[in-house]
Design a protein around this motif. Structure first.
Motif, PDB file in Angstrom:
ATOM      1  N   ILE A   1    -105.946  -9.912 -92.859  1.00 10.70           N
ATOM      2  CA  ILE A   1    -104.724 -10.297 -92.467  1.00 10.70           C
ATOM      3  C   ILE A   1    -104.998 -11.592 -91.332  1.00 10.70           C
ATOM      4  O   ILE A   1    -105.562 -11.426 -90.406  1.00 10.70           O
TER       5      ILE A   1
ATOM      6  N   ALA B   1    -100.229 -11.247 -88.862  1.00  8.86           N
ATOM      7  CA  ALA B   1     -99.918 -10.188 -88.115  1.00  8.86           C
ATOM      8  C   ALA B   1     -98.921 -10.141 -86.817  1.00  8.86           C
ATOM      9  O   ALA B   1     -98.236  -9.372 -86.487  1.00  8.86           O
TER      10      ALA B   1
ATOM     11  N   GLU C   1     -95.525  -8.039 -86.447  1.00 17.19           N
ATOM     12  CA  GLU C   1     -95.349  -7.060 -85.381  1.00 17.19           C
ATOM     13  C   GLU C   1     -93.891  -7.256 -84.798  1.00 17.19           C
ATOM     14  O   GLU C   1     -93.119  -6.417 -84.308  1.00 17.19           O
TER      15      GLU C   1
END
Length: 303
Positions: free
Chosen positions: A203, A208, A212
């Motif tokens: 990833i 990422a 998040e």
């Protein structure tokens, strides 16, 4: 019997419909679909109003499907038995519910209209495959277009406008995707192997980071106005455009959250509904908004 004003509002949902292989392959996303079906049966829901990423309308318009017998779009990369299910599924489209939604939107100032010829796409059929595999058990439904030319506040207001339906046991569901960049997908996974779930590269950091931020914007906010502000800010995230070069798959999430952004929703909670990656870079994210804190389906161990 309690009045509508006294009734507990239903939760709202955002689901990622994924690739056509989501009709076949069981993943955390399909488990979330099943939980929505369980929740719907427990609550005795009377209808569903979808906002679908695959139906876009132009200018400042929004449309509601009033087609009582809608056709479906083409689907590929699935076994014959699933294709037969897809073709034969009788969509329980409700012109009455469509007319109700259209009237509410018009009253709120939207340039809304009914569309009596709209087809329904796999972005709705895929979750239905797991929520209501038997079409005879599916409640009446309506379908609203997305408008990728307008800012997120437009779609937030659509959810806010239809919020009162939650107290009438009508589910609000947006279907789209968390990260949806067709330019970066490893297409050979589905074209050659009909298998989209294995990862063949890590990833990337930008994906990422956005993942998040997206998850925290949901789960670290309760229902109420703060939720709406957090969801709309995501479209200004430094990595949003790389994750979603066009916003039509993300905006149904804003719609679903919009149904839980009234001051009356303060104190309710939101939850992560699981995820899976496909073709390396497509993230199928799922969320539920506006839950009571004592929910046992989505807030249990491991949620």
């Amino acid at each position: 019997m309690p009045s509508v004003m006294e009734m507990k509002p239903l939760a709202t949902f955002f689901v990622s419909h994924g690739s056509p292989r989501t009709l076949v392959d069981e993943t955390p996303t399909t488990e979330f679909y099943k939980k929505i079906g369980e929740y719907a049966r427990r609550e005795g829901i009377q209808g569903i109003v979808w906002m679908a990423a695959h139906w876009e309308t132009p200018y400042d318009t929004i449309e509601v499907s009033s087609n009582p017998n809608p056709d479906k779009d083409f689907v590929a990369f699935v076994p014959d038995e699933i294709l037969d299910w897809y073709r034969s599924y009788k969509i329980n489209s409700s012109p009455a519910l469509a007319d109700r939604c259209c009237g509410m939107l018009k009253d709120a100032g939207f340039n809304a209209s009914l569309n009596s010829t709209a087809i329904w796409h796999q972005d709705v059929m895929i979750p239905l495959r797991w929520m209501y595999p038997d079409s005879s058990t599916c409640p009446p439904m309506s379908l609203i277009s997305v408008n990728g030319r307008f800012d997120p506040y437009f779609h937030l207001k659509v959810g806010q406008t239809l919020r009162s339906l939650r107290k009438e046991k009508i589910l609000l569901i947006g279907t789209g995707g968390g990260i949806h960049n067709l330019y970066t997908l490893s297409w050979h996974h589905i074209i050659y192997y009909k298998d989209t779930t294995p990862r063949t590269k890590p990833i990337e950091n930008f994906a990422a980071a956005f993942r998040e931020s997206m998850n925290e914007s949901v789960v670290r906010n309760e229902g109420g106005p703060g939720l709406g502000r957090a969801m709309c800010r995501l479209l200004k995230h430094p990595h949003f455009l790389k994750c979603n070069p066009t916003p039509e798959h993300f905006l149904p999430m804003v719609y679903a959250a919009g149904g839980c952004t009234s001051y009356e929703d303060e104190g309710s909670v939101n939850a992560f509904g699981g995820e899976n990656w496909e073709m390396n870079t497509q993230l199928n994210s799922n969320f539920v908004f506006g839950l009571p804190k004592d929910d046992t389906i989505f807030l249990g161990e491991g949620s």
